[in-house]
Scaffold this active site. Structure first.
Site, mmCIF file in Angstrom:
data_model
loop_
_atom_site.group_PDB
_atom_site.id
_atom_site.type_symbol
_atom_site.label_atom_id
_atom_site.label_comp_id
_atom_site.label_asym_id
_atom_site.label_seq_id
_atom_site.Cartn_x
_atom_site.Cartn_y
_atom_site.Cartn_z
ATOM 1 C CG ASP A 100 57.820 -24.930 147.257
ATOM 2 O OD1 ASP A 100 59.010 -25.160 146.985
ATOM 3 O OD2 ASP A 100 57.020 -25.844 147.556
ATOM 4 C CG ASP B 190 59.295 -27.553 149.717
ATOM 5 O OD1 ASP B 190 60.166 -27.093 148.943
ATOM 6 O OD2 ASP B 190 58.347 -28.267 149.337
ATOM 7 N NE ARG B 191 63.267 -29.752 146.147
ATOM 8 C CZ ARG B 191 63.685 -30.517 145.153
ATOM 9 N NH1 ARG B 191 64.909 -30.388 144.691
ATOM 10 N NH2 ARG B 191 62.889 -31.407 144.607
ATOM 11 C CG ASP C 41 62.439 -25.108 147.219
ATOM 12 O OD1 ASP C 41 62.156 -24.541 148.284
ATOM 13 O OD2 ASP C 41 61.760 -26.042 146.751
ATOM 14 C CE LYS D 139 61.024 -30.865 149.613
ATOM 15 N NZ LYS D 139 59.860 -31.453 148.941
ATOM 16 C CB SER E 246 59.076 -27.265 143.845
ATOM 17 O OG SER E 246 60.041 -27.458 144.819
ATOM 18 C CG HIS E 247 63.177 -28.095 142.196
ATOM 19 N ND1 HIS E 247 62.116 -28.787 142.725
ATOM 20 C CD2 HIS E 247 63.659 -28.848 141.202
ATOM 21 C CE1 HIS E 247 61.968 -29.924 142.075
ATOM 22 N NE2 HIS E 247 62.894 -29.995 141.143
HETATM 23 C C1 G16 Z 1 59.194 -33.029 145.474
HETATM 24 C C2 G16 Z 1 58.674 -33.762 146.657
HETATM 25 C C3 G16 Z 1 59.827 -34.379 147.407
HETATM 26 C C4 G16 Z 1 60.643 -35.266 146.490
HETATM 27 C C5 G16 Z 1 61.058 -34.507 145.264
HETATM 28 C C6 G16 Z 1 61.655 -35.500 144.309
HETATM 29 O O1 G16 Z 1 59.984 -31.979 145.938
HETATM 30 O O2 G16 Z 1 57.962 -32.876 147.511
HETATM 31 O O3 G16 Z 1 59.306 -35.086 148.487
HETATM 32 O O4 G16 Z 1 61.781 -35.727 147.104
HETATM 33 O O5 G16 Z 1 59.938 -33.885 144.664
HETATM 34 O O6 G16 Z 1 61.550 -35.106 143.015
HETATM 35 P P1 G16 Z 1 61.770 -36.116 141.821
HETATM 36 O O7 G16 Z 1 60.555 -36.978 141.697
HETATM 37 O O8 G16 Z 1 61.988 -35.187 140.667
HETATM 38 O O9 G16 Z 1 63.016 -36.903 142.142
HETATM 39 P P2 G16 Z 1 59.647 -30.483 145.580
HETATM 40 O O10 G16 Z 1 60.588 -29.664 146.394
HETATM 41 O O11 G16 Z 1 59.899 -30.420 144.098
HETATM 42 O O12 G16 Z 1 58.203 -30.313 145.929
#
Ligand code: G16
Length: 545
Positions: A281, A283-284, A279, A378, A113-114
Site C-alpha cells: 500500500d 507506506d513502507r 510495499d 508512514k 499492506s505487505h
Molecule cells: C503496520 C503498522 C506499523 C507497524 C507494523 C508492525 O505496518 O502500520 O506501524 O510497525 O504494522 O507490524 P507487526 O505488528 O507485525 O510487527 P503495515 O505496513 O503492515 O501497515
C-alpha cells in the site's frame, strides 16, 4: 433509491490488529463478513453522515469488489461526498493526504499492506480519522465491540459504479467522484522537496536510481514522480504495474523479498546510486546504496540529523519519535540536537497525537516505515525523495552519508529475528513466561552483560494521557545493548514472535562487523531467556532482517 436492511449475525474475530482488520481473502468473502465490519465502522464514525469519505485500496484481489459494497453502504449511511481512486486504487499515504486536503471526515483503506495477495492471500480494511491518521485504539475497540452485536446492516440498492475513469455520479444525496489517485499526492511531494535540484541530476543520468514497486500500488506514483516529473530513466522503475496478486510475490520491501532490486544494487560499480522498494500500500520503504543497505532505524537517525539541510525542513525539527522496537540510533541524534525523542508502542497510530500536537516533525519504525508531519501515515515515496534530495544537497553517496553518521554518533548494530507460524497459545505462554522473568532480571549479568532495565513496556500518551499496556518485553543492558520481544499484530495465521536485537558501538574501528556476528551475545541471551527451544522446538528464526 431503496435502502435495504439486511439481517446478519456477528463474527467473533473482527478485532483489528496493529493496523486494521487483516484476514484471508476467503474469510472476507464469507457472506456478510465485510458488510458487518463496515457497518460497525459506520456505527462508530457517525461523523461520516453528511460529510466526505475518501475510499481506495492497494489493488489487491477483492479490492474492487469490496469497494462496490462499501460505496453502496456509504450511500445508505448518508455520506454526502465520496472520493474514490480510479480503478479503486489509492496508496495509504495518498488517502491520508486527501483526507487532510479535503477536510474529509475519514477514509477507508483496503489493504493488508505487505502481506501477500491473490485469492489465497490476505485482505484488509482500516479506517483513518479526520486528521488523516489510522484510527486510535479507542475507536477500533469500539468497532470491535460493536461488531459483536451486529444484527443487520444497511446497503443501497444501486448498480455498481464504473471506476475505470475519472468522473462524477450523483446517487441520491451522495456525490461519488472518481479521481486520479496520483496527482494530489505528487503535487504535495513537489511542495516539500526541491524537484529542480533532483531533476538536474536525474535527467542527465548523473544520478541513477532503481525503484521496485513490487507490482503493488506505488507503480503509478513512482512513474509520475520519478520519471515524468523528475526525468529519471525509463528503466528506473521495476515491477511498476499493480497486480491483484503482486505477481505472486510478497510485497514486503526487505532484503529477502525485494530480490530483483537487491540483485541490481549489488552488481558493483555499474549499480544505480540509490535503490528503493515499497510495499503493498505504499507506506513502507527500503533504502539501498551501491552494494549497501541502510537499516530503517539508521534511516530515521540520518534523516533527523540532516533534515535542516532540506528546504522543506529547514526550520528544524520540533521533536522526533520512534516505536519501541526501533533502534535507539535516533535517540543519540535527538540528544545532540536537544530535541525531544518519544518512544511509542508499535503502530503508526501512536504518532498521531504527537504530530497533531506539533511535538514531533519526523517519526519512524524498524518495520521499514518513515514519515513526517506532512501527513499522518508512514510514507515510502516521501522517504525515498527525502534521501534523493539529501544526496543532491550533500553530493555524497548513500554509503558515505551513512558511514559519516556512524563516525559522528556511533553505530547501532540491529537485527530482527522472526519466528513465524507459532501456535498462538504457545506464543502467549512464551510471552507470559518472559513477563514473569523480566520482573527479576534487573542487576543480573547475562553472557557478561548486566541488565539495567527490564520491563513490559507501557505507554502513556503525553497528549491525551491514555495508557497502553503490554507493548513488548524490553531488556536494556548497561553497555546500551538491548533486546525487545513482542508478538506481531499484523499476521493472519498463528502467531509470529519478533525478537529485536541491538548493540551500540561507538568505536569507528568496529563499525564494519558483520551484523549477526556483532549481535551474537544478544542472540544467545534472547534464545535462552525466551526458552525458545523448550517451548517451541525452535532455536533458529524463520526470517532475519
Ligand atoms: C503496520 C503498522 C506499523 C507497524 C507494523 C508492525 O505496518 O502500520 O506501524 O510497525 O504494522 O507490524 P507487526 O505488528 O507485525 O510487527 P503495515 O505496513 O503492515 O501497515
Amino acid at each position: 433509491m431503496n435502502i435495504q436492511k439486511i439481517s446478519s449475525t456477528p463474527f467473533s474475530d473482527q478485532k483489528p490488529g496493529t493496523s486494521g482488520l487483516r484476514k484471508k481473502v476467503t474469510v472476507f468473502q464469507t457472506a456478510h463478513y465485510l458488510e458487518n465490519f463496515v457497518q460497525a465502522i459506520f456505527n462508530v464514525a457517525t461523523e461520516l453522515k453528511g460529510n466526505m469519505l475518501i475510499l481506495g485500496g492497494d489493488g489487491r484481489y477483492y479490492n474492487t469488489s469490496a469497494i462496490q459494497t462499501i460505496l453502496k453502504m456509504a450511500v445508505a449511511h448518508g455520506v454526502s461526498h465520496i472520493k474514490v481512486g480510479t480503478n479503486g486504487l489509492l496508496s495509504t499515504p495518498a488517502v491520508s493526504h486527501l483526507i487532510r486536503k479535503n477536510s474529509a471526515a475519514g477514509g477507508i483503506i483496503l489493504t493488508a499492506s505487505h502481506n501477500p495477495g491473490g485469492p489465497a492471500g490476505d485482505f484488509g480494511i482500516k479506517f483513518n480519522s479526520a486528521n488523516g491518521g489510522p484510527a486510535e485504539t479507542k475507536f477500533t475497540d469500539q468497532v470491535y465491540t460493536g461488531s459483536q452485536h451486529i444484527n443487520q446492516y444497511s446497503i443501497a440498492e444501486i448498480d455498481d459504479v464504473a471506476l475505470n475513469e475519472s468522473g462524477t455520479f450523483q446517487v441520491g444525496d451522495t456525490l461519488i467522484e472518481i479521481i486520479d489517485p496520483v496527482c494530489d499526492y505528487a503535487d504535495l511531494m513537489e511542495e516539500i522537496f526541491d524537484f529542480d535540484k533532483m531533476k538536474a541530476l536525474l535527467d542527465g543520468a548523473t544520478l541513477n536510481i532503481c525503484f521496485d514497486a513490487m507490482h503493488a500500488i506505488t507503480g503509478p506514483y513512482a512513474t509520475e514522480i520519478f520519471q515524468r516529473r523528475l526525468g529519471a530513466s525509463n528503466d528506473s522503475i521495476i515491477n511498476a504495474t499493480p497486480l491483484e496478486d503482486f505477481g505472486g510475490g510478497h510485497p514486503d520491501p526487505n532484503l529477502i523479498y525485494a530480490k530483483e532490486l537487491v540483485e541490481r544494487l549489488y552488481r558493483g560499480e555499474e549499480s544505480p546510486d540509490l535503490g528503493a522498494a515499497s510495499d503493498g500500500d505504499g507506506d513502507r520503504y527500503m533504502l539501498l546504496g551501491k552494494s549497501f543497505f541502510v537499516n530503517p532505524s539508521d534511516c530515521l537517525a540520518i534523516m533527523t540529523a540532516n533534515a535542516h539541510l532540506l528546504s522543506g525542513y529547514k526550520q528544524g525539527l520540533s521533536g522526533v519519535a520512534r516505536s519501541l522496537p526501533t533502534s535507539r540510533a535516533v535517540d543519540k541524534v535527538a540528544a545532540k540536537l536537544k530535541i525531544e525523542c518519544y518512544e511509542t508502542p508499535t503502530g503508526w497510530k501512536y504518532f498521531g497525537n504527537l504530530l497533531d500536537d506539533q511535538r514531533i516533525t519526523l517519526c519512524g519504525e524498524e518495520s521499514f516505515g518513515g514519515g513526517s508531519d506532512h501527513i499522518r501515515e508512514k510514507d515510502g515515496i516521501w522517504a525515498v525523495l527525502f534521501w534523493l534530495n539529501l544526496i543532491t544537497v550533500k553530493q555524497q553517496s548513500v554509503e558515505a552519508i551513512t558511514r559519516a553518521h556512524w563516525a559522528e554518533f556511533g553505530r547501532h548494530y540491529y537485527s530482527r529475528h522472526d519466528y513465524e507460524g507459532l501456535e498462538s497459545g504457545t506464543a502467549e505462554q512464551l510471552m507470559k513466561g518472559l513477563r514473569e522473568r523480566v520482573k527479576r532480571l534487573k542487576g543480573e549479568t547475562l553472557n557478561g552483560h548486566t541488565v539495567s532495565v527490564s520491563d513490559d513496556f507501557s505507554y502513556i500518551d503525553p497528549v491525551d494521557h491514555s495508557v497502553t499496556n503490554h507493548q513488548g518485553i524490553r531488556i536494556i543492558f548497561d553497555d546500551e545493548s538491548r533486546i525487545v520481544f513482542r508478538l506481531s499484530g499484523t499476521g493472519t495465521e498463528g502467531a509470529t514472535l519478533r525478537v529485536y536485537l541491538e548493540r551500540y558501538e561507538a568505536n569507528p574501528d568496529l563499525h564494519d562487523l558483520e551484523t549477526q556476528a556483532a549481535l551474537a551475545d544478544m542472540i544467545a541471551i534472547a534464545v535462552d531467556l525466551a526458552e525458545l527451544k523448550a517451548r517451541c522446538g525452535r532455536d533458529q528464526p524463520d526470517i532475519i532482517t
